[in-house]
Structure formats: structure tokens, C-alpha cells
Scaffold this motif. Structure first.
Motif, PDB file in Angstrom:
ATOM      1  N   GLN A   1      -8.547   5.139   3.413  1.00  0.00           N
ATOM      2  CA  GLN A   1      -9.042   4.211   2.404  1.00  0.00           C
ATOM      3  C   GLN A   1      -7.898   3.390   1.803  1.00  0.00           C
ATOM      4  O   GLN A   1      -6.765   3.847   1.706  1.00  0.00           O
ATOM      5  CB  GLN A   1      -9.768   4.978   1.296  1.00  0.00           C
ATOM      6  CG  GLN A   1     -11.028   5.690   1.757  1.00  0.00           C
ATOM      7  CD  GLN A   1     -11.760   6.337   0.602  1.00  0.00           C
ATOM      8  OE1 GLN A   1     -11.566   5.980  -0.556  1.00  0.00           O
ATOM      9  NE2 GLN A   1     -12.615   7.300   0.909  1.00  0.00           N
TER      10      GLN A   1
ATOM     11  N   LYS B   1       0.814  -1.206   0.000  1.00  0.00           N
ATOM     12  CA  LYS B   1       0.000   0.000   0.000  1.00  0.00           C
ATOM     13  C   LYS B   1       0.853   1.264   0.000  1.00  0.00           C
ATOM     14  O   LYS B   1       0.596   2.201  -0.739  1.00  0.00           O
ATOM     15  CB  LYS B   1      -0.928  -0.030   1.219  1.00  0.00           C
ATOM     16  CG  LYS B   1      -1.791   1.199   1.379  1.00  0.00           C
ATOM     17  CD  LYS B   1      -2.673   1.042   2.595  1.00  0.00           C
ATOM     18  CE  LYS B   1      -3.505   2.276   2.833  1.00  0.00           C
ATOM     19  NZ  LYS B   1      -4.341   2.158   4.036  1.00  0.00           N
TER      20      LYS B   1
ATOM     21  N   THR C   1      -7.168   3.464  -7.889  1.00  0.00           N
ATOM     22  CA  THR C   1      -8.292   4.152  -7.265  1.00  0.00           C
ATOM     23  C   THR C   1      -8.425   3.642  -5.835  1.00  0.00           C
ATOM     24  O   THR C   1      -7.626   2.814  -5.385  1.00  0.00           O
ATOM     25  CB  THR C   1      -9.596   3.911  -8.055  1.00  0.00           C
ATOM     26  OG1 THR C   1     -10.654   4.687  -7.486  1.00  0.00           O
ATOM     27  CG2 THR C   1      -9.988   2.445  -8.025  1.00  0.00           C
ATOM     28  N   THR C   2      -9.423   4.131  -5.118  1.00  0.00           N
ATOM     29  CA  THR C   2      -9.659   3.648  -3.756  1.00  0.00           C
ATOM     30  C   THR C   2     -10.574   2.431  -3.795  1.00  0.00           C
ATOM     31  O   THR C   2     -11.310   2.214  -4.758  1.00  0.00           O
ATOM     32  CB  THR C   2     -10.311   4.740  -2.894  1.00  0.00           C
ATOM     33  OG1 THR C   2     -11.584   5.090  -3.460  1.00  0.00           O
ATOM     34  CG2 THR C   2      -9.430   5.973  -2.831  1.00  0.00           C
ATOM     35  N   SER C   3     -10.533   1.647  -2.729  1.00  0.00           N
ATOM     36  CA  SER C   3     -11.342   0.427  -2.689  1.00  0.00           C
ATOM     37  C   SER C   3     -12.829   0.746  -2.749  1.00  0.00           C
ATOM     38  O   SER C   3     -13.605   0.009  -3.363  1.00  0.00           O
ATOM     39  CB  SER C   3     -11.021  -0.364  -1.418  1.00  0.00           C
ATOM     40  OG  SER C   3     -11.246   0.437  -0.260  1.00  0.00           O
TER      41      SER C   3
ATOM     42  N   VAL D   1      -5.843   1.719  -1.135  1.00  0.00           N
ATOM     43  CA  VAL D   1      -5.553   1.988  -2.541  1.00  0.00           C
ATOM     44  C   VAL D   1      -5.457   0.660  -3.282  1.00  0.00           C
ATOM     45  O   VAL D   1      -4.801  -0.269  -2.819  1.00  0.00           O
ATOM     46  CB  VAL D   1      -4.229   2.765  -2.687  1.00  0.00           C
ATOM     47  CG1 VAL D   1      -3.975   3.101  -4.148  1.00  0.00           C
ATOM     48  CG2 VAL D   1      -4.276   4.029  -1.858  1.00  0.00           C
TER      49      VAL D   1
ATOM     50  N   LYS E   1       1.135   4.483  -2.707  1.00  0.00           N
ATOM     51  CA  LYS E   1       0.868   5.872  -2.349  1.00  0.00           C
ATOM     52  C   LYS E   1       2.003   6.749  -2.861  1.00  0.00           C
ATOM     53  O   LYS E   1       1.786   7.848  -3.372  1.00  0.00           O
ATOM     54  CB  LYS E   1       0.724   6.008  -0.832  1.00  0.00           C
ATOM     55  CG  LYS E   1       0.407   7.426  -0.384  1.00  0.00           C
ATOM     56  CD  LYS E   1       0.223   7.484   1.115  1.00  0.00           C
ATOM     57  CE  LYS E   1      -0.072   8.914   1.558  1.00  0.00           C
ATOM     58  NZ  LYS E   1      -0.240   9.002   3.028  1.00  0.00           N
TER      59      LYS E   1
ATOM     60  N   LEU F   1      -7.496  12.045  -4.470  1.00  0.00           N
ATOM     61  CA  LEU F   1      -7.309  10.650  -4.069  1.00  0.00           C
ATOM     62  C   LEU F   1      -6.404  10.558  -2.847  1.00  0.00           C
ATOM     63  O   LEU F   1      -6.719   9.862  -1.869  1.00  0.00           O
ATOM     64  CB  LEU F   1      -6.718   9.853  -5.231  1.00  0.00           C
ATOM     65  CG  LEU F   1      -6.279   8.412  -4.938  1.00  0.00           C
ATOM     66  CD1 LEU F   1      -7.474   7.558  -4.555  1.00  0.00           C
ATOM     67  CD2 LEU F   1      -5.563   7.806  -6.131  1.00  0.00           C
TER      68      LEU F   1
ATOM     69  N   ASN G   1      -8.255  11.673   0.293  1.00  0.00           N
ATOM     70  CA  ASN G   1      -9.172  10.664   0.823  1.00  0.00           C
ATOM     71  C   ASN G   1      -8.421   9.555   1.541  1.00  0.00           C
ATOM     72  O   ASN G   1      -8.880   9.029   2.561  1.00  0.00           O
ATOM     73  CB  ASN G   1     -10.010  10.067  -0.309  1.00  0.00           C
ATOM     74  CG  ASN G   1     -10.981  11.069  -0.904  1.00  0.00           C
ATOM     75  OD1 ASN G   1     -11.368  12.027  -0.245  1.00  0.00           O
ATOM     76  ND2 ASN G   1     -11.366  10.851  -2.151  1.00  0.00           N
ATOM     77  N   ILE G   2      -7.256   9.209   1.010  1.00  0.00           N
ATOM     78  CA  ILE G   2      -6.449   8.167   1.651  1.00  0.00           C
ATOM     79  C   ILE G   2      -5.992   8.627   3.029  1.00  0.00           C
ATOM     80  O   ILE G   2      -6.045   7.879   4.011  1.00  0.00           O
ATOM     81  CB  ILE G   2      -5.238   7.812   0.770  1.00  0.00           C
ATOM     82  CG1 ILE G   2      -5.703   7.177  -0.546  1.00  0.00           C
ATOM     83  CG2 ILE G   2      -4.288   6.871   1.503  1.00  0.00           C
ATOM     84  CD1 ILE G   2      -4.588   7.004  -1.555  1.00  0.00           C
TER      85      ILE G   2
END
Length: 248
Positions: A63, A20, A130-132, A65, A24, A54, A57-58
Motif C-alpha cells: 500500500q 515513499k 496513513t495508507t492510501s 503511504v 516508511k 501500518l 500492511n505496507i
């Protein structure tokens, strides 16, 4: 299936990143790359802004990725039908802000990856980051509602407002989904419990059913009056009851 008129648009596939934090870092490098070229191309500025959203939001929501790939495989009897289906799918997805990729150089590769268990054949250029939560938006278990074949049904609508016939009593008993016809409506204040029950009661009356309601909040007095029913109200000042009600 006529494979000559088979065309790929979108295989639903979700592949999470193994590392992850590394991904990022990849997102940050991509953002800087597009920011550097933003002066020469407005599209790069938009991409850089989306990557920044994105990353936000992470950081805020924690969230996950993921690498994701989506495709739809369909077939048609004629080329004309295939083009009509393709146009319809593209238009529907576009209304949700989704633009379909039309890469054609790896059609065989994409087709092979659609076979269950072959998702690992997808290459890096077939995936996007993208995010999950966003990647899972296509994974739903609901199906489009259809009219139920029954002699007893109530009229509702689907989410698009299209009329729909639903049997909440006889058909579920016949198919074994329920073993009694009792119903329980649960929801917070103002969510529409009384509105739903008024709707159901009114439709029951169209079948000439006798309906008895114990109403503690005057939610059904309007329906009772409109349908010519008898509304018996008890108060602390007048706790008397009408014996004729119990005598039938």
C-alpha cells in the motif's frame, strides 16, 4: 452564511508523500519512539501497535503511504444549532473509530486551506500518516437516495432499511436516462436475482399489470400460486402445451 458561527471540524484533503521510502523510515522511527515510552504511558503502546500494523500492511499489500488531512466546514444560524451539528458529526465519526481533532490555534490557516487550490498551505502538523486506502475512505461519489416524484414507483429500502420510492420505468424514460423499459438483472448464484424479481413482480401486480414469466427453475411458482396465477409446467414427459394460453 454567518461566519461568526462557522466552526471547523474536519477539509477533505489528500496529499501523497513524495518520497515513499523515507516516510516508511519515519514510521519505523516513530514506532521505536513510542515503544520506548510504552512503559510510562499505555497510549504510547497502542500507538506503537497501530504503527506496526501500518508497516505490516505496507509490506504485505504494497500500500502507498500518504500524508492526509480531513476537515468539515459547516455554518449555523445560532450557536446552539452549531453545537448540535458538531455533536452529531463527532458521534457519527466516533462510531467508525474516528476521533475529531479540536485544535483551534490555526483556524484561519485551516479555513484558507479549504479554498480550492490552497491545499498546499497545510503545514506538516496539520497532516497525519496513513495508507492510501484508508485515506480515500471519505472519497465517494454516491449521495443519499431520496424518494422519486412519480405516479408509478416501486418500494425498496436504502442501506439503513428506510423505505424508499423508486421509479424504474416511467421517470427514467421521461428524463432521458433510458430509452426503453427493458431490464437485465445480473449476479452470481445466490446473490438475490430471483428474490429481487419476485419483489418487482409482486409490486407490478398491485398496479393490475399482466405479468408473463418464462421460468426455467421454478423460482416464481410460489409467487404465482400466492397471487392466484396460472403456472403452466412443461417436462420432457409432457411436452404438450395449452393452446388456450396463446388464445388469450
Amino acid at each position: 452564511m454567518n461566519w461568526k458561527t462557522t466552526k471547523r471540524l474536519f477539509i477533505i484533503r489528500l496529499l501523497p508523500f513524495r518520497h515513499k521510502h523515507n516516510n516508511k523510515g519515519n514510521s519505523i522511527r516513530k514506532r521505536k519512539k513510542h515503544e520506548g515510552a510504552a512503559n510510562n504511558s499505555p497510549s504510547n503502546a497502542i500507538i506503537a501497535e497501530e504503527i506496526q500494523t501500518l508497516l505490516h500492511n505496507i509490506a504485505i499489500d504494497g500500500q502507498l503511504v500518504v500524508n492526509a488531512h480531513f476537515s468539515i466546514l459547516f455554518s449555523a444560524e445560532t450557536l446552539e444549532k452549531m453545537e448540535n451539528i458538531q455533536s452529531m458529526i463527532e458521534n457519527k465519526l466516533f462510531t467508525k473509530g474516528i476521533i475529531v481533532s479540536k485544535n483551534a490555534y490555526n483556524q484561519l490557516e485551516l479555513f484558507r486551506s479549504a479554498i480550492p487550490g490552497n491545499g498546499t498551505e497545510l503545514r506538516e502538523y496539520d497532516l497525519f500518516m496513513t495508507t492510501s486506502e484508508a485515506a480515500l475512505c471519505f472519497f465517494f461519489k454516491e449521495s443519499y437516495p431520496v424518494n422519486e416524484e412519480s405516479n408509478f414507483y416501486l418500494r425498496f429500502t436504502d442501506r439503513q432499511g428506510v423505505p424508499l420510492k423508486v421509479d424504474p420505468s416511467d421517470l427514467p424514460m421521461k428524463t432521458g436516462r433510458i430509452n426503453n423499459r427493458n431490464k437485465f438483472v445480473l449476479g452470481p448464484s445466490g446473490s438475490g436475482k430471483s428474490f429481487l424479481m419476485n419483489n418487482i413482480i409482486e409490486q407490478y401486480l398491485t398496479y393490475n399489470y399482466d405479468v408473463v414469466i418464462v421460468d426455467t427453475g421454478d423460482s416464481y411458482s410460489g409467487t404465482c400460486k400466492y397471487k392466484g396465477g396460472r403456472y403452466i409446467q412443461y417436462t420432457e414427459e409432457k411436452p404438450d402445451y395449452d393452446e388456450s394460453f396463446f388464445d388469450g
